[in-house]
Design a protein around this motif. Structure first.
Motif, PDB file in Angstrom:
ATOM      1  N   ALA A 136      27.437 -29.494  29.902  1.00  0.00           N
ATOM      2  CA  ALA A 136      27.411 -30.617  28.562  1.00  0.00           C
ATOM      3  C   ALA A 136      27.350 -29.602  27.823  1.00  0.00           C
ATOM      4  O   ALA A 136      28.504 -30.014  26.454  1.00  0.00           O
ATOM      5  CB  ALA A 136      26.927 -32.206  28.650  1.00  0.00           C
ATOM      6  N   ALA A 137      26.494 -28.548  27.484  1.00  0.00           N
ATOM      7  CA  ALA A 137      26.810 -27.662  26.033  1.00  0.00           C
ATOM      8  C   ALA A 137      28.073 -27.035  26.652  1.00  0.00           C
ATOM      9  O   ALA A 137      28.292 -27.051  24.954  1.00  0.00           O
ATOM     10  CB  ALA A 137      25.783 -27.363  26.013  1.00  0.00           C
ATOM     11  N   ASP A 175      31.461 -26.597  23.696  1.00  0.00           N
ATOM     12  CA  ASP A 175      31.976 -25.570  22.547  1.00  0.00           C
ATOM     13  C   ASP A 175      33.281 -25.306  23.658  1.00  0.00           C
ATOM     14  O   ASP A 175      34.072 -23.757  22.753  1.00  0.00           O
ATOM     15  CB  ASP A 175      30.962 -24.557  23.001  1.00  0.00           C
ATOM     16  N   GLY A 176      33.932 -26.216  24.586  1.00  0.00           N
ATOM     17  CA  GLY A 176      34.795 -25.888  24.705  1.00  0.00           C
ATOM     18  C   GLY A 176      35.337 -24.571  25.292  1.00  0.00           C
ATOM     19  O   GLY A 176      36.400 -23.952  25.969  1.00  0.00           O
ATOM     20  N   GLN A 177      34.473 -24.057  26.163  1.00  0.00           N
ATOM     21  CA  GLN A 177      33.862 -23.267  26.620  1.00  0.00           C
ATOM     22  C   GLN A 177      34.723 -23.208  28.266  1.00  0.00           C
ATOM     23  O   GLN A 177      35.093 -22.273  29.179  1.00  0.00           O
ATOM     24  CB  GLN A 177      33.041 -22.172  27.091  1.00  0.00           C
ATOM     25  N   ARG A 207      22.166 -21.139  20.409  1.00  0.00           N
ATOM     26  CA  ARG A 207      22.424 -22.338  19.851  1.00  0.00           C
ATOM     27  C   ARG A 207      21.955 -23.810  20.062  1.00  0.00           C
ATOM     28  O   ARG A 207      21.544 -24.582  20.023  1.00  0.00           O
ATOM     29  CB  ARG A 207      22.967 -22.833  19.123  1.00  0.00           C
ATOM     30  N   LEU A 208      22.987 -23.385  21.841  1.00  0.00           N
ATOM     31  CA  LEU A 208      23.398 -25.097  22.422  1.00  0.00           C
ATOM     32  C   LEU A 208      22.019 -24.860  22.875  1.00  0.00           C
ATOM     33  O   LEU A 208      21.147 -26.182  24.085  1.00  0.00           O
ATOM     34  CB  LEU A 208      24.265 -24.894  23.188  1.00  0.00           C
ATOM     35  N   TRP A 252      17.806 -30.843  32.403  1.00  0.00           N
ATOM     36  CA  TRP A 252      18.599 -29.982  31.602  1.00  0.00           C
ATOM     37  C   TRP A 252      20.003 -28.521  32.089  1.00  0.00           C
ATOM     38  O   TRP A 252      20.831 -28.243  31.817  1.00  0.00           O
ATOM     39  CB  TRP A 252      17.534 -28.274  31.723  1.00  0.00           C
ATOM     40  N   LEU A 253      19.978 -29.205  33.443  1.00  0.00           N
ATOM     41  CA  LEU A 253      21.010 -28.521  34.102  1.00  0.00           C
ATOM     42  C   LEU A 253      22.061 -29.052  34.074  1.00  0.00           C
ATOM     43  O   LEU A 253      23.236 -28.197  33.687  1.00  0.00           O
ATOM     44  CB  LEU A 253      21.036 -28.209  35.992  1.00  0.00           C
TER      45      LEU A 253
END
Length: 416
Positions: A146-147, A151-153, A395-396, A140-141
């Protein structure tokens, strides 16, 4: 069992493979807020006795459950009061100091969705973030990173992963790259590692298995409280093995903090420590558990010291695969259970609080009449930290980081 080990390549083997994962670029939103957050996850392998670590001294059934082995405020070695209901194991004065300084929280009666009692499967669920073991080969880390990327952040150019140990923990496996760091000295193989080696060699090299078994039996004849028996109950004069364990844990934790503290260093990490499977002579104020908690307490102090000014933007989350039985067994230990505790520490926390929906300790209130009943989903705590500290979108978190957790609401208000 669906445990799938990661086999390091030559480069990983030379560097040492990972218990830490990090990247050098942080969410742009956090930067825009003038923040530079850090998150370090510590996994305690073997299952922590949450009742022995944080005692519910205000529960009327506590003494009846554990008798003279129950931590109490007026005992020979008094527990450290947290509030009117809970008290901390006396082996953890540093954590108690952080709690009083509002830089630590404790989550009690918590667990992952896993409800069986296999260490391997429990650790798989804990680190993968998936409700069933063996479902994925990523953690999960890693997926949280990757999330952020998707999301472009985050700009992943120049990102780094840092590891400690011989096998990369599942929690940090995934498509993000991994490099490694290994301490100069390693601890002796645990009983769990020896058992795995015996099983492997019995099927592949019976002669080597016989030799290994003979050496293990010979070591078992050595006097107690030697370096090969680090969990003696000799409190007044800890055996040499305890000093070595404390030094090793502090070295690993301190190294992680130094990397996290660098201006161009990693910002997120995970480390694992073994040895928490306390079936025999667990102790509380004295014994295996007290020795282990003392080592963990020293690790938290090393992290705080080595983080320097960056401590104020740091969260350390200490988690384990499941708890242990509510009652002491016939060998003065505890067996595999369910509900446990999670420790949170760091200058970024809104600390000085217990997070608990206490289930009670009467027989009818225990899970399967034997374990502390979990009332807080550990994923809610982790989702809260990832959302509010690192700014991973909710949401991610529900779709990519912890799939099938849409009904698990992130715990709010953990960070300032």
């Amino acid at each position: 069992m669906n445990f799938r080990p990661h086999l390091p390549n030559r480069r990983e083997a030379l560097l040492g493979a990972g218990a830490l994962f990090a990247w050098s670029q942080m969410p742009r939103l956090a930067r825009a807020e003038g923040r530079d957050p850090r998150l370090l996850v510590i996994v305690l392998r073997g299952a922590l006795d949450g009742l022995g670590a944080v005692a519910p001294v205000g529960d009327p059934d506590w003494i009846g459950l554990r008798g003279d082995r129950a931590l109490v405020l007026d005992g020979k070695t008094p527990a450290l009061p947290l509030d009117t209901f809970f008290a901390l194991n006396p082996a953890m004065p540093n954590l108690h100091r952080l709690y009083k300084a509002q830089q630590a929280c404790i989550v009690h009666a918590t667990a992952t969705p896993y409800r069986e009692r296999s260490h391997f499967d429990g650790q798989d669920v804990l680190e993968s973030g998936i409700a069933r073991p063996g479902a994925v080969d990523s953690g999960w880390l890693n997926r949280a990173l990757a999330a952020l990327e998707s999301d472009g952040q985050v700009d992943l150019r120049g990102s780094r992963a840092l590891g400690v140990g011989a096998v990369t923990p599942l929690v940090v496996r995934g498509r993000a790259p991994v490099m490694s760091w290994v301490p100069q000295k390693l601890l002796p193989a645990s009983d769990d590692v020896r058992a795995r080696l015996m099983d492997l060699y019995q099927h592949t090299d019976p002669k080597l298995a016989a030799a290994l078994d003979a050496r293990i039996r010979l070591a078992a004849l050595e006097p107690a409280a030697t370096i090969d028996d680090p969990m003696s109950e000799n409190v007044a004069q800890p055996p040499p093995g305890i000093a070595r364990i404390r030094a090793y844990v502090a070295e690993v934790a301190g190294a992680a903090a130094r990397f996290l503290a660098k201006p161009d260093g990693p910002r997120v990490g995970a480390a694992g420590f073994v040895g928490w499977d306390t079936h025999i002579n667990e102790g509380a104020a004295a014994g295996q558990l007290a020795n282990l908690l003392g080592a963990l307490d020293g690790a938290l102090a090393a992290i705080e010291t080595n983080m320097g000014d960056a401590w104020r933007e740091t969260v350390v989350a200490v988690i384990t695969e499941f708890g242990r039985t509510a009652r002491i067994n016939g060998t003065d230990g505890t067996d595999h259970g369910t509900g446990t505790v999670a420790f949170l520490a760091g200058g970024a926390l809104r600390g000085g609080r217990m997070v608990a929906d206490w289930p009670g300790l009467k027989a009818a209130q225990l899970h399967e009449a034997r374990d502390l009943k979990p009332t807080t989903d550990l994923r809610a705590v982790l989702k809260g930290l990832l959302r509010d500290h690192l700014r991973v979108e909710e949401r991610l978190l529900a779709s990519a980081v912890f799939p099938d957790s849409a009904d698990v609401v992130p715990t709010a208000g953990l960070v300032g």
